[in-house]
Structure formats: C-alpha cells, structure tokens
Enzyme design. Sequence first.
Site, PDB file in Angstrom:
ATOM      1  N   GLU A  11       0.824  -1.204   0.000  1.00 31.53           N
ATOM      2  CA  GLU A  11       0.000   0.000   0.000  1.00 31.53           C
ATOM      3  C   GLU A  11       0.860   1.256   0.000  1.00 31.53           C
ATOM      4  O   GLU A  11       0.634   2.192  -0.782  1.00 31.53           O
ATOM      5  CB  GLU A  11      -0.897   0.012   1.235  1.00 31.53           C
ATOM      6  N   ASP A 198     -11.776  -9.287  -0.280  1.00 27.07           N
ATOM      7  CA  ASP A 198     -12.302 -10.638  -0.142  1.00 27.07           C
ATOM      8  C   ASP A 198     -13.632 -10.569   0.586  1.00 27.07           C
ATOM      9  O   ASP A 198     -14.078  -9.505   1.008  1.00 27.07           O
ATOM     10  CB  ASP A 198     -11.314 -11.543   0.607  1.00 27.07           C
TER      11      ASP A 198
END
Length: 230
Positions: A11, A198
């Site tokens: 990130e 997810d």
Amino acid sequence: MLGIIGAMEEEVQELKRSMQVQEEREIASMRFYKGNLFGKEAVVVRSGIGKVNAAICTQILVDFFQVKAVINTGIAGSLDANIDIGDVVISTDAIQHDVDASIFGDPIGQVPQMDVFAFPTDATLLEKAVLANQKANPDIKTFQGRIVSGDQFISSEEVKNKIVELFDAKCTEMEGAAIAHAAYLNHVPCVIIRAISDKADHSAVVDYPTFEKKAIAHSVELLRELLPTL
C-alpha cells in the site's frame, strides 16, 4: 500536515511513488516519509499489521509530526452481501470486535471505561472521502458504514456471521479501529478507507492475493482525488 497510514508495504509503496519525499525517519521500527503528496504536506507510513502496531503508529504521527488529521487506507473483508470485491467502504465509526469484557456487563466490543462504544469518523472527512471515491472510481460502488477491527484474519463463515450479528458492520480488517481509538484520545480527526479484497469467508484465502493489487489501486486513486480538497 496529514498522516496517512497503510498496513502493508504494498500500500505504502504505491503512495511513495507519487510523493515528493523531503524527510525520512525511522521511529519504533517504522519508516515515516514526509513530503508533498497530491499537493498536500503529508506523512506516509506503514504501520505493520495488527492493532498494537496501528495504535503506536498513530501516536507517533501525533507526537512527532503534529498531524492535524489521520487517514487510514487499506483493504478489508466484506461483511455485507451487497459489497463486492473491489468496492470501497468509508467508515462512519469503528469498533474492535475482539474486545470482550462482557463478564463485567459491557457489550462485546466495548473498551472498558471508555466513554464511547464506537469511535466516530470525522464528519467532514467522511463526506469528502465519499465524494472523492465516487469521482475517482466511478466503476465501483462506494459504501459508508461501520468498520470493525481485530487481531484476526476472518476466513470463517461462522465467525463472520457472529461479527455481523453483534455489530452490523460493513467490513472487517486488523487496524482501523485501533487507529480511530488513538485518534479519538488525541482529539485528531480520522477516517478509515477500505477497498474490499475478499468476502471474509471460506473463500478469503483464495480471493485475497488475487484482488489485493486492484483494491490498493482504488485506494490510491481515491487519495489522489481526496487530498487536494483537505
């Protein structure tokens, strides 16, 4: 000065590529990058995974860099069937789902002796983050709602359902509520931004690596749009 916290190196690397780094410091084994990001003075840092890392990182941003707001970007598991992989959830508040002092009469999630059950998101940051994502990522949906955090990667349908029943949350991850907790204690505005990687169920282990890069890309584009408005 804005503080931007990511949990993982993947990130932060994406943000560093867009940053004009003016200073680099290592504190508490975390590397802080200070500079200009999308037109704003900011400090970007990888907290590491988990609530303790996240809380320590937030306190350092307050104490050493005197940040005026904290933005936590990252990825999360969806707890709502309407929220698909790739969509973005922006926090209205945050709770630590693995706090349990219920034997003393507190609801699960309540930090004992705290004056709030859920740590609130700054209203202005929330509004601007929602608008920024709608503009930056029109191909995905933007959701507002509660984000829960715990020192667990949720990959069980049973655990997921219990969290939904207790907290009516939109997504689950491992840092945001600790960051919101630390920001609350320091009276610093905070918002948590999570791209869904997810479904926080038995498919999570399979989906997570596949969709991680796409989820991070959405977060970066959101920040590119958001920061100039702050």
